[in-house]
Design a protein around this motif. Structure first.
Motif, PDB file in Angstrom:
ATOM      1  N   ALA A 125       0.851  -1.197   0.000  1.00 22.23           N
ATOM      2  CA  ALA A 125       0.000   0.000   0.000  1.00 22.23           C
ATOM      3  C   ALA A 125       0.883   1.243   0.000  1.00 22.23           C
ATOM      4  O   ALA A 125       1.861   1.300   0.740  1.00 22.23           O
ATOM      5  N   GLN A 126       0.515   2.211  -0.810  1.00 25.37           N
ATOM      6  CA  GLN A 126       1.387   3.361  -1.020  1.00 25.37           C
ATOM      7  C   GLN A 126       1.338   4.350   0.156  1.00 25.37           C
ATOM      8  O   GLN A 126       1.147   5.541  -0.028  1.00 25.37           O
ATOM      9  N   GLY A 127       1.486   3.859   1.370  1.00 27.40           N
ATOM     10  CA  GLY A 127       1.568   4.751   2.529  1.00 27.40           C
ATOM     11  C   GLY A 127       2.945   5.377   2.591  1.00 27.40           C
ATOM     12  O   GLY A 127       3.881   4.925   1.950  1.00 27.40           O
ATOM     13  N   LYS A 128       3.078   6.439   3.373  1.00 26.13           N
ATOM     14  CA  LYS A 128       4.358   7.147   3.470  1.00 26.13           C
ATOM     15  C   LYS A 128       5.467   6.225   3.967  1.00 26.13           C
ATOM     16  O   LYS A 128       6.605   6.329   3.561  1.00 26.13           O
ATOM     17  N   VAL A 129       5.148   5.328   4.897  1.00 25.99           N
ATOM     18  CA  VAL A 129       6.177   4.469   5.485  1.00 25.99           C
ATOM     19  C   VAL A 129       6.527   3.312   4.550  1.00 25.99           C
ATOM     20  O   VAL A 129       7.698   3.027   4.309  1.00 25.99           O
ATOM     21  N   ALA A 130       5.507   2.654   3.999  1.00 26.44           N
ATOM     22  CA  ALA A 130       5.733   1.465   3.173  1.00 26.44           C
ATOM     23  C   ALA A 130       6.307   1.814   1.808  1.00 26.44           C
ATOM     24  O   ALA A 130       6.927   0.980   1.162  1.00 26.44           O
ATOM     25  N   ARG A 131       6.085   3.038   1.361  1.00 29.33           N
ATOM     26  CA  ARG A 131       6.511   3.431   0.017  1.00 29.33           C
ATOM     27  C   ARG A 131       8.001   3.225  -0.155  1.00 29.33           C
ATOM     28  O   ARG A 131       8.806   3.710   0.625  1.00 29.33           O
ATOM     29  N   GLY A 132       8.387   2.494  -1.179  1.00 29.11           N
ATOM     30  CA  GLY A 132       9.799   2.326  -1.486  1.00 29.11           C
ATOM     31  C   GLY A 132      10.504   1.238  -0.699  1.00 29.11           C
ATOM     32  O   GLY A 132      11.715   1.104  -0.802  1.00 29.11           O
ATOM     33  N   THR A 133       9.778   0.452   0.101  1.00 30.13           N
ATOM     34  CA  THR A 133      10.434  -0.628   0.847  1.00 30.13           C
ATOM     35  C   THR A 133      10.020  -1.983   0.284  1.00 30.13           C
ATOM     36  O   THR A 133       8.900  -2.172  -0.177  1.00 30.13           O
ATOM     37  N   LEU A 134      10.951  -2.917   0.313  1.00 28.99           N
ATOM     38  CA  LEU A 134      10.699  -4.292  -0.120  1.00 28.99           C
ATOM     39  C   LEU A 134      11.223  -5.225   0.966  1.00 28.99           C
ATOM     40  O   LEU A 134      12.411  -5.190   1.296  1.00 28.99           O
ATOM     41  N   LYS A 135      10.333  -6.038   1.537  1.00 23.89           N
ATOM     42  CA  LYS A 135      10.732  -6.984   2.576  1.00 23.89           C
ATOM     43  C   LYS A 135      10.930  -8.353   1.947  1.00 23.89           C
ATOM     44  O   LYS A 135      10.055  -8.863   1.254  1.00 23.89           O
ATOM     45  N   LEU A 136      12.088  -8.923   2.176  1.00 23.71           N
ATOM     46  CA  LEU A 136      12.389 -10.273   1.696  1.00 23.71           C
ATOM     47  C   LEU A 136      12.546 -11.161   2.913  1.00 23.71           C
ATOM     48  O   LEU A 136      13.381 -10.901   3.789  1.00 23.71           O
ATOM     49  N   THR A 137      11.736 -12.219   2.983  1.00 16.91           N
ATOM     50  CA  THR A 137      11.746 -13.091   4.166  1.00 16.91           C
ATOM     51  C   THR A 137      12.283 -14.472   3.817  1.00 16.91           C
ATOM     52  O   THR A 137      12.202 -14.920   2.677  1.00 16.91           O
ATOM     53  N   ASN A 138      12.832 -15.126   4.841  1.00 17.73           N
ATOM     54  CA  ASN A 138      13.341 -16.491   4.710  1.00 17.73           C
ATOM     55  C   ASN A 138      14.273 -16.600   3.492  1.00 17.73           C
ATOM     56  O   ASN A 138      14.021 -17.361   2.552  1.00 17.73           O
ATOM     57  N   LEU A 139      15.333 -15.821   3.510  1.00 20.37           N
ATOM     58  CA  LEU A 139      16.250 -15.745   2.371  1.00 20.37           C
ATOM     59  C   LEU A 139      16.815 -17.105   1.968  1.00 20.37           C
ATOM     60  O   LEU A 139      17.109 -17.933   2.814  1.00 20.37           O
ATOM     61  N   SER A 140      16.947 -17.270   0.673  1.00 21.54           N
ATOM     62  CA  SER A 140      17.608 -18.457   0.132  1.00 21.54           C
ATOM     63  C   SER A 140      18.687 -17.982  -0.844  1.00 21.54           C
ATOM     64  O   SER A 140      18.694 -16.827  -1.272  1.00 21.54           O
ATOM     65  N   LEU A 141      19.592 -18.897  -1.204  1.00 26.55           N
ATOM     66  CA  LEU A 141      20.668 -18.535  -2.130  1.00 26.55           C
ATOM     67  C   LEU A 141      20.115 -18.041  -3.461  1.00 26.55           C
ATOM     68  O   LEU A 141      20.697 -17.154  -4.090  1.00 26.55           O
ATOM     69  N   GLU A 142      18.946 -18.577  -3.878  1.00 28.24           N
ATOM     70  CA  GLU A 142      18.360 -18.205  -5.164  1.00 28.24           C
ATOM     71  C   GLU A 142      17.846 -16.763  -5.185  1.00 28.24           C
ATOM     72  O   GLU A 142      17.567 -16.211  -6.252  1.00 28.24           O
ATOM     73  N   MET A 143      17.726 -16.163  -4.012  1.00 31.43           N
ATOM     74  CA  MET A 143      17.225 -14.787  -3.953  1.00 31.43           C
ATOM     75  C   MET A 143      18.337 -13.760  -4.173  1.00 31.43           C
ATOM     76  O   MET A 143      18.081 -12.561  -4.229  1.00 31.43           O
ATOM     77  N   SER A 144      19.559 -14.239  -4.299  1.00 37.17           N
ATOM     78  CA  SER A 144      20.676 -13.325  -4.590  1.00 37.17           C
ATOM     79  C   SER A 144      20.485 -12.701  -5.964  1.00 37.17           C
ATOM     80  O   SER A 144      19.856 -13.283  -6.850  1.00 37.17           O
ATOM     81  N   GLY A 145      21.020 -11.509  -6.149  1.00 38.93           N
ATOM     82  CA  GLY A 145      20.942 -10.872  -7.468  1.00 38.93           C
ATOM     83  C   GLY A 145      20.986  -9.364  -7.370  1.00 38.93           C
ATOM     84  O   GLY A 145      21.234  -8.779  -6.316  1.00 38.93           O
ATOM     85  N   LEU A 146      20.737  -8.726  -8.513  1.00 43.12           N
ATOM     86  CA  LEU A 146      20.726  -7.269  -8.601  1.00 43.12           C
ATOM     87  C   LEU A 146      19.290  -6.781  -8.492  1.00 43.12           C
ATOM     88  O   LEU A 146      18.443  -7.120  -9.306  1.00 43.12           O
ATOM     89  N   TYR A 147      19.019  -5.977  -7.457  1.00 41.93           N
ATOM     90  CA  TYR A 147      17.687  -5.428  -7.218  1.00 41.93           C
ATOM     91  C   TYR A 147      17.693  -3.946  -7.580  1.00 41.93           C
ATOM     92  O   TYR A 147      18.547  -3.184  -7.129  1.00 41.93           O
TER      93      TYR A 147
END
Length: 166
Positions: A125-147
């Motif tokens: 939701a485009q709230g002031k706090v959430a705007r521009g954030t991305l939460k990645l949970t339970n990281l795995s090796l496959e989640m590596s890369g250029l964001y």
């Protein structure tokens, strides 16, 4: 707040203001088109502009001689800052943040992983706090890369990136 341009008896008068070197009539006055130009527009040029035409001894034009226009100067987003919050180890959670200091209208934010394969993340939701954030949970090796974070509005876009190594 005050007059910018005045035309009276064949003389064009330009008021002293920060607009003075950037403003003028678009056409010769005798064409009866008193459109004006503003060069090198700035955000603070935004506002309401009023055109008043007074015809000497013409009482029938009273109330019909004023035109009003609102000017909104759009501002493209400034280059955003990307940051990684948390410890990117397998099984952990991290947050990627992206913040642009400028932009009118308020820009939208979108994260995407471009390498090794393209993956687009839809923003919360485009709230002031959430705007521009991305939460990645339970990281795995496959989640590596250029964001890459893309910040965009009607005036333009800008981006920043983070390499995530899990």
């Amino acid at each position: 707040p005050g007059q910018i341009l005045t035309y009276l008896d064949g003389v064009v008068k330009v008021e002293e203001s920060e607009l003075k070197p950037r403003v003028g009539f678009l056409y010769p006055i005798l064409t009866h088109n008193i459109s004006v130009f503003i060069n090198a527009t700035r955000e603070r040029d935004s506002g309401q502009y009023m055109c008043t035409v007074n015809v000497v001894d013409d009482v029938t034009s009273t109330g019909k001689n004023i035109g009003v226009i609102n000017l909104t100067v759009l501002v493209p987003p400034a280059t955003p800052a990307c940051q990684l919050h948390g410890n990117p180890t397998v099984g952990a959670n991290v947050t990627l943040s992206c913040s642009s200091e400028k932009g009118k209208p308020s820009p939208t934010y979108q994260w995407q992983r471009t390498a090794p394969t393209l993956q687009v993340f839809f923003p919360p939701a485009q709230g002031k706090v959430a705007r521009g954030t991305l939460k990645l949970t339970n990281l795995s090796l496959e989640m590596s890369g250029l964001y890459v974070c893309v910040v965009e509005n009607r005036a333009g876009s800008a981006e920043c990136s983070i390499v995530l190594e899990v």
